[in-house]
Design a protein around this motif. Structure first.
Motif, PDB file in Angstrom:
ATOM      1  N   ASN A  41       6.142   0.706  -6.674  1.00  0.00           N
ATOM      2  CA  ASN A  41       6.642   1.144  -5.362  1.00  0.00           C
ATOM      3  C   ASN A  41       5.576   1.035  -4.277  1.00  0.00           C
ATOM      4  OD1 ASN A  41       9.204   1.778  -6.399  1.00  0.00           O
ATOM      5  ND2 ASN A  41       8.443   3.739  -7.115  1.00  0.00           N
ATOM      6  N   ALA A  44       6.365  -0.758   0.345  1.00  0.00           N
ATOM      7  CA  ALA A  44       6.426  -0.087   1.654  1.00  0.00           C
ATOM      8  C   ALA A  44       5.032   0.063   2.245  1.00  0.00           C
ATOM      9  CB  ALA A  44       7.093   1.276   1.523  1.00  0.00           C
ATOM     10  N   ARG A  45       4.058   0.378   1.412  1.00  0.00           N
ATOM     11  CA  ARG A  45       2.689   0.543   1.914  1.00  0.00           C
ATOM     12  C   ARG A  45       2.136  -0.785   2.415  1.00  0.00           C
ATOM     13  NH1 ARG A  45      -0.382   2.914   5.056  1.00  0.00           N
ATOM     14  NH2 ARG A  45      -2.565   2.779   4.563  1.00  0.00           N
ATOM     15  N   GLU A  47       3.875  -3.183   3.708  1.00  0.00           N
ATOM     16  CA  GLU A  47       4.530  -3.435   4.994  1.00  0.00           C
ATOM     17  C   GLU A  47       3.846  -2.640   6.104  1.00  0.00           C
ATOM     18  OE1 GLU A  47       6.760  -5.663   5.671  1.00  0.00           O
ATOM     19  OE2 GLU A  47       7.130  -6.275   3.612  1.00  0.00           O
ATOM     20  N   GLU A  48       3.445  -1.411   5.801  1.00  0.00           N
ATOM     21  CA  GLU A  48       2.731  -0.607   6.795  1.00  0.00           C
ATOM     22  C   GLU A  48       1.382  -1.236   7.142  1.00  0.00           C
ATOM     23  OE1 GLU A  48       4.532   3.827   5.793  1.00  0.00           O
ATOM     24  OE2 GLU A  48       2.573   3.268   5.004  1.00  0.00           O
ATOM     25  N   ILE A 109       9.974  -0.777   9.936  1.00  0.00           N
ATOM     26  CA  ILE A 109       8.895  -0.148   9.174  1.00  0.00           C
ATOM     27  C   ILE A 109       8.296   0.987  10.001  1.00  0.00           C
ATOM     28  CG2 ILE A 109       6.621  -0.510   8.116  1.00  0.00           C
ATOM     29  CD1 ILE A 109       8.938  -1.900   6.648  1.00  0.00           C
TER      30      ILE A 109
END
Length: 116
Positions: A41, A44-45, A47-48, A109
Protein backbone atom coordinates in the motif's frame (compact mmCIF):
# COMPACT_ATOMS: atom_id res chain seq x y z
CA UNK A 1 8.33 -22.13 7.66
CA UNK A 2 11.72 -21.06 6.46
CA UNK A 3 14.43 -23.69 5.96
CA UNK A 4 17.94 -22.75 6.88
CA UNK A 5 20.85 -24.27 5.05
CA UNK A 6 23.48 -25.45 7.45
CA UNK A 7 26.96 -26.22 6.25
CA UNK A 8 27.09 -29.44 8.29
CA UNK A 9 24.18 -30.93 6.34
CA UNK A 10 25.08 -32.94 3.28
CA UNK A 11 24.69 -31.24 -0.07
CA UNK A 12 22.15 -33.82 -1.19
CA UNK A 13 19.67 -32.59 1.41
CA UNK A 14 20.01 -29.05 0.01
CA UNK A 15 19.44 -30.30 -3.52
CA UNK A 16 16.37 -32.26 -2.51
CA UNK A 17 14.88 -29.12 -0.97
CA UNK A 18 15.56 -27.14 -4.14
CA UNK A 19 13.83 -29.73 -6.33
CA UNK A 20 10.72 -29.61 -4.09
CA UNK A 21 10.46 -25.83 -4.36
CA UNK A 22 7.70 -24.44 -6.56
CA UNK A 23 8.98 -23.20 -9.89
CA UNK A 24 7.75 -19.80 -10.99
CA UNK A 25 8.11 -17.93 -14.22
CA UNK A 26 10.77 -15.22 -14.33
CA UNK A 27 9.46 -11.69 -13.89
CA UNK A 28 10.93 -8.35 -14.76
CA UNK A 29 12.26 -6.16 -11.96
CA UNK A 30 9.67 -3.51 -12.80
CA UNK A 31 6.82 -6.02 -12.39
CA UNK A 32 8.19 -7.22 -9.05
CA UNK A 33 8.54 -3.62 -7.79
CA UNK A 34 5.02 -2.74 -8.96
CA UNK A 35 3.56 -5.77 -7.15
CA UNK A 36 5.54 -4.98 -3.99
CA UNK A 37 4.36 -1.36 -4.01
CA UNK A 38 0.74 -2.49 -4.42
CA UNK A 39 0.98 -5.17 -1.71
CA UNK A 40 2.56 -2.75 0.78
CA UNK A 41 0.00 0.00 0.00
CA UNK A 42 2.76 2.43 -0.91
CA UNK A 43 1.23 3.73 -4.16
CA UNK A 44 -0.53 6.66 -2.48
CA UNK A 45 2.70 7.81 -0.83
CA UNK A 46 4.55 7.70 -4.15
CA UNK A 47 1.80 9.84 -5.70
CA UNK A 48 2.25 12.36 -2.88
CA UNK A 49 5.99 12.44 -3.57
CA UNK A 50 5.26 13.11 -7.24
CA UNK A 51 3.07 16.04 -6.17
CA UNK A 52 5.99 17.47 -4.18
CA UNK A 53 8.18 17.27 -7.28
CA UNK A 54 5.54 19.14 -9.31
CA UNK A 55 5.51 22.15 -6.97
CA UNK A 56 8.55 23.84 -8.55
CA UNK A 57 7.47 23.49 -12.22
CA UNK A 58 3.96 24.69 -11.41
CA UNK A 59 4.80 27.79 -9.33
CA UNK A 60 8.04 28.56 -11.16
CA UNK A 61 11.66 28.51 -10.00
CA UNK A 62 11.69 32.02 -8.49
CA UNK A 63 8.66 31.48 -6.29
CA UNK A 64 9.78 27.96 -5.38
CA UNK A 65 13.12 29.41 -4.23
CA UNK A 66 11.32 31.80 -1.87
CA UNK A 67 9.17 29.08 -0.35
CA UNK A 68 10.30 26.10 1.68
CA UNK A 69 10.18 22.56 0.31
CA UNK A 70 6.59 21.30 0.40
CA UNK A 71 5.53 18.28 2.41
CA UNK A 72 2.45 16.15 1.82
CA UNK A 73 0.64 13.95 4.30
CA UNK A 74 -2.83 12.46 3.78
CA UNK A 75 -3.45 14.67 0.76
CA UNK A 76 -2.62 17.95 2.52
CA UNK A 77 0.36 19.84 1.10
CA UNK A 78 2.15 22.18 3.48
CA UNK A 79 4.47 24.89 2.19
CA UNK A 80 6.51 27.26 4.34
CA UNK A 81 6.19 30.85 3.10
CA UNK A 82 8.47 33.64 4.37
CA UNK A 83 6.07 36.58 4.45
CA UNK A 84 2.42 37.41 5.10
CA UNK A 85 1.85 39.13 1.74
CA UNK A 86 3.16 36.15 -0.24
CA UNK A 87 1.18 33.78 1.99
CA UNK A 88 -2.00 35.77 1.27
CA UNK A 89 -1.33 35.77 -2.48
CA UNK A 90 -0.76 32.00 -2.52
CA UNK A 91 -3.80 31.39 -0.33
CA UNK A 92 -5.97 33.28 -2.81
CA UNK A 93 -4.66 31.03 -5.61
CA UNK A 94 -4.82 27.80 -3.58
CA UNK A 95 -7.66 26.17 -5.52
CA UNK A 96 -5.90 26.87 -8.83
CA UNK A 97 -2.67 25.33 -7.53
CA UNK A 98 -4.49 22.24 -6.26
CA UNK A 99 -6.25 21.85 -9.61
CA UNK A 100 -2.99 22.22 -11.59
CA UNK A 101 -1.11 19.69 -9.45
CA UNK A 102 -3.93 17.14 -9.62
CA UNK A 103 -4.34 17.67 -13.36
CA UNK A 104 -0.64 16.95 -13.86
CA UNK A 105 -0.91 13.80 -11.71
CA UNK A 106 -4.02 12.66 -13.56
CA UNK A 107 -6.04 12.09 -10.38
CA UNK A 108 -6.95 13.80 -7.13
CA UNK A 109 -4.02 13.39 -4.76
CA UNK A 110 -3.83 16.86 -3.22
CA UNK A 111 -7.00 17.90 -1.37
CA UNK A 112 -5.72 21.15 0.09
CA UNK A 113 -2.59 23.32 0.38
CA UNK A 114 -1.72 25.04 3.64
CA UNK A 115 0.76 27.88 3.64
CA UNK A 116 2.59 28.12 6.96
Amino acid sequence: MRTRFIASQPLTSHLSLLTKMKKIEPQSVGDVLRLTIEECNMAARFEELRAIDLWRPIVGPQLAKLCGKPTVYNGIMRVAVPGASLRQELTMNRSTLVRLINAELGKTIIKDIRFI
